[in-house]
Structures are given as structure tokens and as C-alpha cells.
Design a protein around this motif. Sequence first.
Motif, PDB file in Angstrom:
ATOM      1  N   LEU A 198      -5.708  98.820  70.211  1.00  0.00           N
ATOM      2  CA  LEU A 198      -5.092  98.356  68.969  1.00  0.00           C
ATOM      3  C   LEU A 198      -6.146  98.157  67.886  1.00  0.00           C
ATOM      4  O   LEU A 198      -5.918  98.472  66.721  1.00  0.00           O
ATOM      5  N   THR A 255      -8.115  90.971  75.134  1.00  0.00           N
ATOM      6  CA  THR A 255      -9.247  91.001  74.221  1.00  0.00           C
ATOM      7  C   THR A 255     -10.479  91.286  75.068  1.00  0.00           C
ATOM      8  O   THR A 255     -10.683  90.649  76.111  1.00  0.00           O
ATOM      9  N   GLY A 265      -6.649  87.752  78.511  1.00  0.00           N
ATOM     10  CA  GLY A 265      -5.416  88.044  77.797  1.00  0.00           C
ATOM     11  C   GLY A 265      -4.201  87.517  78.516  1.00  0.00           C
ATOM     12  O   GLY A 265      -4.301  86.726  79.459  1.00  0.00           O
ATOM     13  N   CYS A 281      -4.459 102.623  78.887  1.00  0.00           N
ATOM     14  CA  CYS A 281      -5.196 101.660  78.063  1.00  0.00           C
ATOM     15  C   CYS A 281      -5.081 102.112  76.612  1.00  0.00           C
ATOM     16  O   CYS A 281      -5.624 103.161  76.248  1.00  0.00           O
ATOM     17  N   ILE A 297      -3.870  97.131  74.869  1.00  0.00           N
ATOM     18  CA  ILE A 297      -2.700  96.949  75.717  1.00  0.00           C
ATOM     19  C   ILE A 297      -2.929  97.822  76.941  1.00  0.00           C
ATOM     20  O   ILE A 297      -3.215  99.011  76.809  1.00  0.00           O
ATOM     21  N   LYS A 327      -9.063  94.858  70.953  1.00  0.00           N
ATOM     22  CA  LYS A 327      -7.739  94.395  71.370  1.00  0.00           C
ATOM     23  C   LYS A 327      -7.056  95.605  71.986  1.00  0.00           C
ATOM     24  O   LYS A 327      -6.980  96.672  71.360  1.00  0.00           O
ATOM     25  N   CYS A 356      -1.279  99.016  80.710  1.00  0.00           N
ATOM     26  CA  CYS A 356      -0.102  99.070  81.570  1.00  0.00           C
ATOM     27  C   CYS A 356      -0.521  99.657  82.909  1.00  0.00           C
ATOM     28  O   CYS A 356      -1.194 100.702  82.951  1.00  0.00           O
ATOM     29  N   PHE A 358       3.879  87.587  73.995  1.00  0.00           N
ATOM     30  CA  PHE A 358       2.489  87.535  74.444  1.00  0.00           C
ATOM     31  C   PHE A 358       1.670  86.530  73.645  1.00  0.00           C
ATOM     32  O   PHE A 358       0.605  86.109  74.085  1.00  0.00           O
ATOM     33  N   ASN A 359       2.167  86.115  72.476  1.00  0.00           N
ATOM     34  CA  ASN A 359       1.466  85.109  71.673  1.00  0.00           C
ATOM     35  C   ASN A 359       1.560  83.726  72.295  1.00  0.00           C
ATOM     36  O   ASN A 359       0.748  82.857  72.001  1.00  0.00           O
ATOM     37  N   HIS A 363      -1.850  92.255  77.332  1.00  0.00           N
ATOM     38  CA  HIS A 363      -2.492  92.268  76.021  1.00  0.00           C
ATOM     39  C   HIS A 363      -3.854  91.622  76.223  1.00  0.00           C
ATOM     40  O   HIS A 363      -3.927  90.429  76.540  1.00  0.00           O
TER      41      HIS A 363
END
Length: 113
Positions: A55, A34, A20, A52, A95, A93, A97, A6-7, A32
Motif C-alpha cells: 500500500l 506495518t 499488524g 503480499c 496487506i 504498509k 493474504c 482493521f483499525n 494489515h
Amino acid sequence: MPFVNFNAGKIVKIWDGISGTLAHSESSTFGHFTIESGTDLPEHSHVHEQWCHVLEGELLFTINGETELLTSGMTAFIPSWLPHSAKALTECKVIDCFTPVREDFKTLEENQL
């Protein structure tokens, strides 16, 4: 696609204040994201189940009229079609799904440079 970085992925603007990287399988979309401080996600619903997971940051999340302040390590589960909204009290931040696949997010990926 057994591994996803994901980076190195393309950053996609989902809504104002939310961007993201995304990955899709046959049945799910995983992102991922922001969320910028102060961003309001108005109440909405969709066919997708959504998880949801926060992080970093503070996300005030409302699901079907019940509100909880989510902080690092906390998760919200939104069943299909249940109305929900959120407000980022700080930069967050998260994640997310979604099941089934978010075809609208796939279209955003394709249409953004």
C-alpha cells in the motif's frame, strides 16, 4: 464475520519490525501489516500460498532468487513452499493474504497481551 475493522483490531507482533492486525476465515488469513524501515525478512518458506500487496513504501522482495522492488500498488505472489525474503527500504504498509490459515499467527494473537 462479514466485515472487519482493521483499525480497531489487536496489533500483533509477527517478527521484529513487523506488526499488524489479522483476520481469519475457515481457509485464509488476511493481515494489515506495518514493516519498519530497514527490516530484513530472512529467506524462508511455508506451506501457505501468500499474496503480499504494498500500500505504501518500498519493499525489495525476492522469490526463488528473482528480486523486484515493490512500491505502492504492486503485489508479490508466493506459491506454497517457494523460498522468499524481503527488505523494507522505507516503512511499508502491506496487506498479506495466506491460504491455508496461519495457525502460528493465531497462536501469536492468543499469546500477546
